[in-house]
Design an enzyme around this catalytic site. Sequence first.
Site, PDB file in Angstrom:
ATOM      1  N   GLU A 189       5.461  53.153  32.224  1.00 27.64           N
ATOM      2  CA  GLU A 189       6.357  52.977  33.373  1.00 27.64           C
ATOM      3  C   GLU A 189       5.633  52.302  34.538  1.00 27.64           C
ATOM      4  OE1 GLU A 189       9.459  53.337  33.312  1.00 27.64           O
ATOM      5  OE2 GLU A 189       9.957  54.816  31.785  1.00 27.64           O
ATOM      6  N   ARG A 193       6.935  48.575  35.768  1.00 24.96           N
ATOM      7  CA  ARG A 193       7.587  48.579  37.082  1.00 24.96           C
ATOM      8  C   ARG A 193       6.660  48.082  38.182  1.00 24.96           C
ATOM      9  NH1 ARG A 193      12.133  52.969  37.163  1.00 24.96           N
ATOM     10  NH2 ARG A 193      12.197  53.668  35.007  1.00 24.96           N
ATOM     11  N   ASP A 321      11.959  50.359  21.202  1.00 18.80           N
ATOM     12  CA  ASP A 321      12.591  49.096  21.599  1.00 18.80           C
ATOM     13  C   ASP A 321      11.668  47.971  22.061  1.00 18.80           C
ATOM     14  OD1 ASP A 321      11.960  50.610  23.842  1.00 18.80           O
ATOM     15  OD2 ASP A 321      13.992  50.664  24.658  1.00 18.80           O
TER      16      ASP A 321
END
Length: 573
Positions: A189, A193, A321
């Site tokens: 993350e 980000r 994914d």
Amino acid sequence: MGKKSSSSSSSVLLSNSKNKNVWIRSNRFVLLIIGFVLLTCFFLDRQSLARDHQVEVSILNEELSDLRSQLEDLTTQLKDSGIDIPISDTKRKMKEEEEDDPISVERREKVKEAMLHAWTCYEKYAWGHDELQPQTRNGIDSFGGLGATLVDSLDTLFIMGLHEQFQRARDWIANSLDFNKNYDASVFETSIRVVGGLLSAYDLSGDKIFLDKARDIADRLLPAWNTPSGIPYNTINLAQGNPHNPGWTGGNSILADSATEQLEFIALSQRTKEPKYQQKVENVIRELHKNFPADGLLPIYINPHTGMSTHSVITFGAMGDSFYEYLLKVWIQGNKTEAVKHYREMWETSMKGLQSLVRRTAPSSFAYICEKNGNRISDKMDELACFAPGMLALGSFGYDTGEASKMLSLAEELAWTCYNFYQSTTTKLAGENYFFHAGQDMTVGTSWNILRPETVESLFYLWRFTGNKTYQEWGWNIFQAFERNSRIETGYVGLKDVNTGVKDNMMQSFFLAETLKYLYLLFSPSSVISLDEWVFNTEAHPLRIVTRDENVQFDRQQELPTRLRGRKEGRSG
């Protein structure tokens, strides 16, 4: 007399030669104009073509662009020869073709206003915090207090031309952003980000403060890769180090969390000329390649000590994914050279595996991607997996014409399914996942909606590659559903249930970073963040494409291209 006669003869010959050259150039010009007009007519009629011809349309589009350049070159040559042929009508038509249609302009402005509403509420109630809780009007530090929404929003603000808001965010980053936190951060993350958001802001603006901050946080994450196999631990304390994996994984690393840092860390090495970042993340791919299966499908758990996959689910949804996404995008990031060819080869192998998981429903024949655990197939698909249609469209143009058409067709089928994830609910917003039972098309499973971007991301790619305005219409319908159900006075919220419409209390940072950005670009000219120049990370942060050569080491004198795009559309907006 003789000398004068000789001079006159030479003059006549030169004059005849010049006239002949002008005649040849004029005829070339006329033929080029005819070709340009015919190809333009064919190009403008592209949307009536069947999907099997959309790849050919893309090729014709490139040829049209080449003809335009040749036309401009010949015009200049003729003008230099003293011939001024008026082509104002041609230029005007070319300009009109490139201009926005009024509907797209209006819709883009609506999306921009939505971004401004979300950002203004974040500034007012949660400034400097990771995320806004709109209903209680306060900030929450979901990521350790790194200003996640602020960093995630930088490039969206820049692209939309919200210059004052961008500058205030930049100043907060320069003066207040501190990574020395006693906080166990997710490597994944934080990379997508924060590192991705800062690098994108640097690529767009050229402001070195963003690069310096990206290097700071990346250095704090880097010890996570110090494992026997090079497969990283997924959690690390930003102040103390101490990398580890969460207890609930049984000590394993997660596939997506371990192999979705390549774009960011390769970009950081390119911009800082420090190879250590790239080396760490490319070691991961080398390790995975050693035992890469024939179908290219990896389970979601990997042992960081041995580098071997452990028995677990195979999915294009949560925890799997973006591994597949980055195989394709690192190839694009490196400008598709020999140095990154193995990424493309691994991706194509994985796409064969993806096709083996595709099933279709009855009675409506919705295509969906199953999950797999050992030999057992599960008829379940996450909304997260709706990134796949966009990925397939993006990767389709690396195949030959026949296979490209096949992949694009599958992308369109899956996008139709994902759009119906939205259309099948009372609120017209999608649930978190769906099940497909015999004789039924689709049934919502986990029924919340947290403002996710994956479907509009795929609509953006499909519109860019096909020119089919249907994808814009679908995207507009989804945007309107967000406006009806998720917008409140103090920001945007998710839904606890997509059929009852009960609201939650969180404005996810990716709503500003991804959902609104992809919607804005869906209604923008294709020159805004051109896919020939930029590649999006999995948090929708555009990074500049830089050609990689396996025989060239980092050159500290090499500079990145300085030609920028993005502000253009913000100004016109």
